[in-house]
Design a protein around this motif. Structure first.
Motif, PDB file in Angstrom:
ATOM      1  N   TYR A  84      86.764  91.870  29.256  1.00 32.75           N
ATOM      2  CA  TYR A  84      87.809  92.007  28.241  1.00 32.75           C
ATOM      3  C   TYR A  84      88.210  93.467  28.017  1.00 32.75           C
ATOM      4  CZ  TYR A  84      87.873  87.074  27.467  1.00 32.75           C
ATOM      5  OH  TYR A  84      88.035  85.725  27.664  1.00 32.75           O
ATOM      6  N   ILE A  85      87.285  94.381  28.190  1.00 33.64           N
ATOM      7  CA  ILE A  85      87.613  95.804  28.058  1.00 33.64           C
ATOM      8  C   ILE A  85      88.387  96.289  29.280  1.00 33.64           C
ATOM      9  CG2 ILE A  85      86.614  98.132  28.020  1.00 33.64           C
ATOM     10  CD1 ILE A  85      84.310  96.895  26.301  1.00 33.64           C
ATOM     11  N   GLU A  86      87.877  96.011  30.470  1.00 31.03           N
ATOM     12  CA  GLU A  86      88.469  96.570  31.684  1.00 31.03           C
ATOM     13  C   GLU A  86      89.705  95.827  32.176  1.00 31.03           C
ATOM     14  OE1 GLU A  86      85.425  97.122  34.650  1.00 31.03           O
ATOM     15  OE2 GLU A  86      84.283  98.471  33.348  1.00 31.03           O
ATOM     16  N   VAL A  87      89.722  94.516  32.081  1.00 29.88           N
ATOM     17  CA  VAL A  87      90.852  93.748  32.606  1.00 29.88           C
ATOM     18  C   VAL A  87      91.970  93.638  31.583  1.00 29.88           C
ATOM     19  CG1 VAL A  87      91.577  91.496  33.521  1.00 29.88           C
ATOM     20  CG2 VAL A  87      89.375  92.470  34.209  1.00 29.88           C
ATOM     21  N   LEU A  88      91.621  93.459  30.306  1.00 27.59           N
ATOM     22  CA  LEU A  88      92.633  93.208  29.277  1.00 27.59           C
ATOM     23  C   LEU A  88      92.775  94.333  28.250  1.00 27.59           C
ATOM     24  CD1 LEU A  88      91.804  89.448  28.993  1.00 27.59           C
ATOM     25  CD2 LEU A  88      93.986  90.405  29.735  1.00 27.59           C
ATOM     26  N   ASP A  89      92.129  95.469  28.503  1.00 35.12           N
ATOM     27  CA  ASP A  89      92.262  96.654  27.639  1.00 35.12           C
ATOM     28  C   ASP A  89      91.906  96.399  26.177  1.00 35.12           C
ATOM     29  OD1 ASP A  89      93.180  98.281  29.759  1.00 35.12           O
ATOM     30  OD2 ASP A  89      95.220  97.534  29.478  1.00 35.12           O
ATOM     31  N   GLN A  90      90.952  95.530  25.936  1.00 29.71           N
ATOM     32  CA  GLN A  90      90.573  95.215  24.559  1.00 29.71           C
ATOM     33  C   GLN A  90      89.595  96.247  24.014  1.00 29.71           C
ATOM     34  OE1 GLN A  90      92.163  92.494  22.833  1.00 29.71           O
ATOM     35  NE2 GLN A  90      93.322  93.123  24.632  1.00 29.71           N
ATOM     36  N   LYS A  91      89.642  96.429  22.713  1.00 30.73           N
ATOM     37  CA  LYS A  91      88.760  97.359  22.007  1.00 30.73           C
ATOM     38  C   LYS A  91      87.808  96.558  21.137  1.00 30.73           C
ATOM     39  CE  LYS A  91      91.298 100.924  23.374  1.00 30.73           C
ATOM     40  NZ  LYS A  91      91.545 100.662  24.762  1.00 30.73           N
ATOM     41  N   ILE A  92      86.562  96.942  21.154  1.00 30.90           N
ATOM     42  CA  ILE A  92      85.557  96.275  20.321  1.00 30.90           C
ATOM     43  C   ILE A  92      85.602  96.862  18.921  1.00 30.90           C
ATOM     44  CG2 ILE A  92      83.069  95.990  19.969  1.00 30.90           C
ATOM     45  CD1 ILE A  92      82.779  95.936  23.034  1.00 30.90           C
ATOM     46  N   THR A  93      85.632  95.981  17.927  1.00 34.66           N
ATOM     47  CA  THR A  93      85.582  96.448  16.547  1.00 34.66           C
ATOM     48  C   THR A  93      84.179  96.289  15.956  1.00 34.66           C
ATOM     49  OG1 THR A  93      86.341  94.298  15.738  1.00 34.66           O
ATOM     50  CG2 THR A  93      88.017  96.008  16.067  1.00 34.66           C
ATOM     51  N   MET A  94      83.415  95.326  16.490  1.00 22.06           N
ATOM     52  CA  MET A  94      82.044  95.147  16.023  1.00 22.06           C
ATOM     53  C   MET A  94      81.218  94.535  17.151  1.00 22.06           C
ATOM     54  SD  MET A  94      80.454  93.134  12.726  1.00 22.06           S
ATOM     55  CE  MET A  94      81.696  93.846  11.679  1.00 22.06           C
ATOM     56  N   ASP A  95      80.081  95.155  17.425  1.00 21.72           N
ATOM     57  CA  ASP A  95      79.177  94.659  18.462  1.00 21.72           C
ATOM     58  C   ASP A  95      77.817  94.438  17.838  1.00 21.72           C
ATOM     59  OD1 ASP A  95      77.534  94.162  20.643  1.00 21.72           O
ATOM     60  OD2 ASP A  95      78.480  95.693  21.903  1.00 21.72           O
ATOM     61  N   LEU A  96      77.466  93.180  17.654  1.00 15.90           N
ATOM     62  CA  LEU A  96      76.179  92.829  17.066  1.00 15.90           C
ATOM     63  C   LEU A  96      75.201  92.330  18.127  1.00 15.90           C
ATOM     64  CD1 LEU A  96      77.532  91.003  13.897  1.00 15.90           C
ATOM     65  CD2 LEU A  96      76.723  93.368  14.082  1.00 15.90           C
ATOM     66  N   GLY A  97      75.485  92.666  19.375  1.00 12.33           N
ATOM     67  CA  GLY A  97      74.613  92.237  20.456  1.00 12.33           C
ATOM     68  C   GLY A  97      74.997  90.868  20.979  1.00 12.33           C
ATOM     69  N   ALA A  98      74.616  89.837  20.258  1.00  8.67           N
ATOM     70  CA  ALA A  98      74.913  88.465  20.679  1.00  8.67           C
ATOM     71  C   ALA A  98      76.298  88.004  20.230  1.00  8.67           C
ATOM     72  CB  ALA A  98      73.857  87.510  20.144  1.00  8.67           C
ATOM     73  N   ASN A  99      76.952  88.792  19.397  1.00  6.81           N
ATOM     74  CA  ASN A  99      78.287  88.476  18.908  1.00  6.81           C
ATOM     75  C   ASN A  99      79.111  89.749  18.942  1.00  6.81           C
ATOM     76  OD1 ASN A  99      80.372  88.443  16.585  1.00  6.81           O
ATOM     77  ND2 ASN A  99      79.902  86.290  16.919  1.00  6.81           N
ATOM     78  N   VAL A 100      80.289  89.661  19.567  1.00  7.19           N
ATOM     79  CA  VAL A 100      81.164  90.830  19.708  1.00  7.19           C
ATOM     80  C   VAL A 100      82.563  90.432  19.253  1.00  7.19           C
ATOM     81  CG1 VAL A 100      82.166  92.483  21.334  1.00  7.19           C
ATOM     82  CG2 VAL A 100      79.807  91.694  21.653  1.00  7.19           C
ATOM     83  N   VAL A 107      79.884  82.551  25.752  1.00  8.93           N
ATOM     84  CA  VAL A 107      79.789  83.140  27.089  1.00  8.93           C
ATOM     85  C   VAL A 107      78.334  83.184  27.554  1.00  8.93           C
ATOM     86  CG1 VAL A 107      81.867  84.518  26.707  1.00  8.93           C
ATOM     87  CG2 VAL A 107      79.640  85.533  26.243  1.00  8.93           C
ATOM     88  N   ASP A 108      78.144  83.088  28.852  1.00 12.21           N
ATOM     89  CA  ASP A 108      76.799  83.172  29.424  1.00 12.21           C
ATOM     90  C   ASP A 108      76.242  84.591  29.383  1.00 12.21           C
ATOM     91  OD1 ASP A 108      76.253  80.534  30.071  1.00 12.21           O
ATOM     92  OD2 ASP A 108      77.149  80.683  32.051  1.00 12.21           O
ATOM     93  N   ASP A 109      77.046  85.543  29.810  1.00  8.77           N
ATOM     94  CA  ASP A 109      76.598  86.934  29.950  1.00  8.77           C
ATOM     95  C   ASP A 109      77.482  87.812  29.079  1.00  8.77           C
ATOM     96  OD1 ASP A 109      76.180  89.595  30.776  1.00  8.77           O
ATOM     97  OD2 ASP A 109      75.771  88.995  32.852  1.00  8.77           O
ATOM     98  N   ILE A 110      76.972  88.173  27.926  1.00  7.93           N
ATOM     99  CA  ILE A 110      77.768  88.928  26.954  1.00  7.93           C
ATOM    100  C   ILE A 110      78.244  90.262  27.525  1.00  7.93           C
ATOM    101  CG2 ILE A 110      75.946  90.139  25.671  1.00  7.93           C
ATOM    102  CD1 ILE A 110      78.300  88.233  23.615  1.00  7.93           C
ATOM    103  N   GLU A 111      77.391  90.927  28.307  1.00  8.11           N
ATOM    104  CA  GLU A 111      77.767  92.227  28.871  1.00  8.11           C
ATOM    105  C   GLU A 111      78.889  92.077  29.901  1.00  8.11           C
ATOM    106  OE1 GLU A 111      76.885  95.195  27.667  1.00  8.11           O
ATOM    107  OE2 GLU A 111      75.710  94.095  26.168  1.00  8.11           O
ATOM    108  N   ALA A 112      78.797  91.066  30.752  1.00  9.51           N
ATOM    109  CA  ALA A 112      79.852  90.829  31.747  1.00  9.51           C
ATOM    110  C   ALA A 112      81.165  90.480  31.053  1.00  9.51           C
ATOM    111  CB  ALA A 112      79.443  89.719  32.705  1.00  9.51           C
ATOM    112  N   SER A 113      81.093  89.700  29.996  1.00 13.51           N
ATOM    113  CA  SER A 113      82.309  89.326  29.270  1.00 13.51           C
ATOM    114  C   SER A 113      82.908  90.526  28.542  1.00 13.51           C
ATOM    115  CB  SER A 113      82.015  88.195  28.291  1.00 13.51           C
ATOM    116  OG  SER A 113      81.747  87.008  29.010  1.00 13.51           O
ATOM    117  N   LYS A 114      82.068  91.344  27.925  1.00 11.93           N
ATOM    118  CA  LYS A 114      82.582  92.562  27.282  1.00 11.93           C
ATOM    119  C   LYS A 114      83.309  93.423  28.314  1.00 11.93           C
ATOM    120  CE  LYS A 114      79.085  94.640  25.321  1.00 11.93           C
ATOM    121  NZ  LYS A 114      78.052  95.258  24.468  1.00 11.93           N
ATOM    122  N   LYS A 115      82.680  93.614  29.463  1.00 13.26           N
ATOM    123  CA  LYS A 115      83.279  94.432  30.519  1.00 13.26           C
ATOM    124  C   LYS A 115      84.627  93.844  30.947  1.00 13.26           C
ATOM    125  CE  LYS A 115      82.404  96.321  35.064  1.00 13.26           C
ATOM    126  NZ  LYS A 115      81.580  96.516  36.188  1.00 13.26           N
TER     127      LYS A 115
END
Length: 156
Positions: free
Chosen positions: A20-36, A10-18
Motif C-alpha cells: 500500500y505504501i509503494e504501489v498506491l502511495d499511501q501514508k500510515i497514520t497509525m501503526d499498532l503492529g497488528a493493525n495499521v 491480511v496474512d502478512d502485515i509487513e508485505a501489505s504495508k509495503k
C-alpha cells in the motif's frame, strides 16, 4: 453511529504495508503492529489477531471473494497505469473505459483483495472536453448535472 473506515484482513502485515505504501502511495497514520491505519481512511489487520477477535479459526477466513474493493483515484491516471506495470501486480482486468467515460483498472493486493484505481470524474470531464466534446455532450455522457461539469471544467 459514525462510520470510521473499512478494515481488511491480511496474512502478512509487513508485505501489505509495503504494497500500500509503494504501489498506491499511501501514508500510515497509525501503526499498532497488528493493525495499521492509512491516511485515506482504511485499515489492515493481521489474520492472526483477527481470528482471535471474531473467535473463528484461520480456516474460516477466505480471500479473493471478488465481492468488494478498495477504490482509489489517481490524479494522473495514465502515469499511474504505467507505474503499475512495473509493480508486478496481478490484474483483475486491464484498463477499461465505461459508458460514462471513466477509465479504471482493477488488480489484487497481496491477499487477493481487489483494488481499483480510477480516473477522477473531474479529469474525465476535462479529457472529454479536450477531445472536442461540448458541455451538453459531456453532461449526457457522464450523467452528471451541468453545474457539476461546469465546476469541473472551470479549474482548467
Amino acid at each position: 453511529m459514525k462510520f470510521i473506515c473499512p478494515l481488511i484482513v491480511v496474512d502478512d502485515i509487513e508485505a501489505s504495508k509495503k504494497f500500500y505504501i509503494e504501489v498506491l502511495d499511501q501514508k500510515i497514520t497509525m501503526d499498532l503492529g497488528a493493525n495499521v491505519t492509512f491516511a485515506e481512511s482504511f485499515a489492515i489487520q493481521s489474520k492472526s489477531t483477527w481470528t482471535e477477535f471474531i473467535d473463528k479459526p484461520a480456516s474460516e477466513i477466505r480471500y479473493q471473494g471478488n465481492d468488494a474493493e478498495l477504490y482509489f483515484e489517481a490524479p494522473d491516471f495514465d502515469a499511474s497505469v504505467e507505474r503499475l506495470k512495473t509493480c508486478g501486480v496481478k490484474y483483475v482486468h486491464p484498463v477499461k473505459e465505461y459508458a460514462w467515460g471513466q477509465r479504471v483498472v482493477r488488480f489484487y493486493d497481496p491477499d487477493m483483495h481487489i483494488v481499483e484505481v480510477g480516473e477522477s470524474m473531474m479529469n474525465v470531464c476535462r479529457r472529454l472536453k479536450a477531445q472536442g466534446m461540448t458541455l451538453e455532450r459531456i453532461v449526457e455522457k457522464t450523467m452528471f448535472p451541468a453545474e457539476v461539469v461546469k465546476f469541473f471544467l472551470e479549474g482548467e
